[in-house]
Design an enzyme around this catalytic site. Structure first.
Site, PDB file in Angstrom:
ATOM      1  N   ASP A   3      47.757  35.454  41.809  1.00 20.87           N
ATOM      2  CA  ASP A   3      46.871  36.306  42.587  1.00 20.87           C
ATOM      3  C   ASP A   3      45.452  35.995  42.112  1.00 20.87           C
ATOM      4  O   ASP A   3      45.253  35.239  41.146  1.00 20.87           O
ATOM      5  CB  ASP A   3      47.231  37.782  42.370  1.00 20.87           C
ATOM      6  CG  ASP A   3      46.803  38.671  43.533  1.00 20.87           C
ATOM      7  OD1 ASP A   3      45.976  38.228  44.350  1.00 20.87           O
ATOM      8  OD2 ASP A   3      47.274  39.812  43.607  1.00 20.87           O
ATOM      9  N   HIS A  56      43.530  45.125  40.976  1.00 20.96           N
ATOM     10  CA  HIS A  56      42.149  44.656  41.091  1.00 20.96           C
ATOM     11  C   HIS A  56      41.289  45.264  39.984  1.00 20.96           C
ATOM     12  O   HIS A  56      40.337  44.640  39.509  1.00 20.96           O
ATOM     13  CB  HIS A  56      41.545  45.037  42.451  1.00 20.96           C
ATOM     14  CG  HIS A  56      42.151  44.313  43.613  1.00 20.96           C
ATOM     15  ND1 HIS A  56      43.328  44.707  44.187  1.00 20.96           N
ATOM     16  CD2 HIS A  56      41.725  43.223  44.303  1.00 20.96           C
ATOM     17  CE1 HIS A  56      43.620  43.887  45.190  1.00 20.96           C
ATOM     18  NE2 HIS A  56      42.660  42.987  45.279  1.00 20.96           N
TER      19      HIS A  56
END
Length: 399
Positions: free
Chosen positions: A235, A165
């Site tokens: 993702d 992330h």
């Protein structure tokens, strides 16, 4: 819950005008999510994917639905396959009743790196055979109820020590080690509808950028070596791990590398424009668009998004979850320390740092029940001033 519903509706209709392939749902009340899903499906002129991260049940993102213990706990159940099957089935039933047709689960990464900030209890464990078996059970049970499953994060996020992330993790392992980690994905390849990529670099597999943008990993390894014929999902593309490794548009790069569904681009309109421009200029990109559309359409026929179906009374899901959670509690490390007297009053306080906070499942209740069954004098907070205090801490990695 963090945005007014009217604002969400405006963004939905703007996205529909851009011909998106679907929507991701995050924390909300189940009834509100169901209402929005019905509006999306009635407004669209085409089949859509309606998805959510449901690794711990539909209650992970939808208040009022069932939350299950994480995969690591299910693997510790005395009958793990039975527990995984029950959790996956209930998850799919509740998702389908909302109108969703894609569960972004299960995680097939191996829990092999203690410093890993992102996998941990989301994994079924460190043993490839165990992860493969339980992942396969989850996939079969979920898809049998009409909801597509998604194996993630290919080719494996388990050896990272950084969070994709926030940055692009690099796994410095040789090819033989990395290919050994593929066991769960290899078993899933013939049965799962979708596979999600990892925003992780694997020099041992021949690339310097994230797997999401690496055609060698997605085509040579996933498609040809493992024989996967379903949808490849990225993702979330708002994550730094994808954007750090891209030259030009990460969305175009992911599509060109072999991804079919591009999840959560940070600027939807700009992403659509970049793909349209590239497709007009480069026949290879245009061919990839058509290939992905055909593949997605075929799976949407198999897993249509539509409201309906009975997932039973909420109490049924809660009872199933509590029974599984209670069976997963086990003693480790031998006897309690001498200073902790099981016969004396004890109070259990819970702390949960879960950032996906719709459900706030009362995970402490099964723990208290197990202590009571084993003869501990468990008291409610404030009822015994001299009670010993046990602090139960749950930490869940971010999906």
């Amino acid at each position: 819950d963090l945005e007014p519903l009217d604002d969400v509706r405006r963004r939905v209709h703007s996205a529909l005008a851009l011909n998106v392939g679907g929507f991701l749902f995050f924390g909300a009340r189940a009834d509100v999510a169901a209402e929005l899903a019905e509006e999306i499906l009635s407004s669209a002129d085409r089949p859509l994917w309606l998805a959510a991260d449901l690794e711990r049940g539909a209650g992970q993102h939808f208040r009022g639905l069932t939350t299950f213990p994480p995969p690591a706990a299910l693997a510790a159940h005395p009958r793990p396959e039975e527990a995984v099957r029950a959790a996956a089935r209930r998850t799919a039933l509740e998702a389908r009743a909302l109108g969703l047709n894609l569960a972004l689960a299960p995680v097939l990464d191996l829990d092999v790196e203690r410093r890993n900030p992102i996998v941990g209890t989301r994994s079924f464990g460190a043993d490839p055979d165990t992860v493969a078996i339980l992942g396969s059970v989850w996939i079969e049970a979920c898809q049998a109820e009409g909801v597509s499953a998604c194996a993630k994060h290919f080719p494996g996020h388990g050896r990272t020590t950084a969070d994709s992330h926030a940055e692009l993790p690099l796994v410095d392992a040789d090819r033989a080690t990395l290919e050994d980690d593929l066991g769960p994905f290899g078993k899933a390849a013939s049965e799962v509808a979708c596979v999600m990529t990892a925003h992780v670099a694997y020099p041992g597999l021949g690339g310097s950028g994230p797997a999401t943008l690496d055609s060698g990993i997605l085509n040579d390894l996933l498609r040809f070596q493992l024989g996967f014929e379903g949808l490849v999902l990225t993702d979330a593309l708002n994550m730094s791990g994808a954007r750090e490794g891209a030259v030009g548009s990460p969305e175009v790069a992911a599509l060109s590398a072999g991804c079919d569904l591009l999840l959560y681009p940070p600027d939807l309109a700009a992403s659509v424009q970049a793909i349209e421009t590239s497709a007009n200029e480069d026949p290879a990109v245009a061919d990839r668009v058509l290939e992905s559309l055909a593949r997605s359409g075929g799976l949407l026929d198999r897993f249509p998004a539509r409201r309906g179906g009975d997932h039973g009374h909420p109490a049924e899901g809660a009872a199933t979850s509590e029974a599984i959670a209670t069976a997963c509690v086990m003693p480790v490390g031998g006897r309690p320390p001498e200073w902790l007297d099981p016969a004396a009053p004890v109070t259990v306080a819970t702390i949960w740092d879960d950032r996906e906070d719709p459900a706030r499942a009362p995970f402490g209740e099964p723990f208290r029940a197990v202590l009571t069954d084993r003869g501990w004098n468990v008291t409610a907070p404030g009822t015994a001033p001299d009670a010993q205090l046990i602090v139960l801490v749950a930490s869940t990695p971010q999906a």
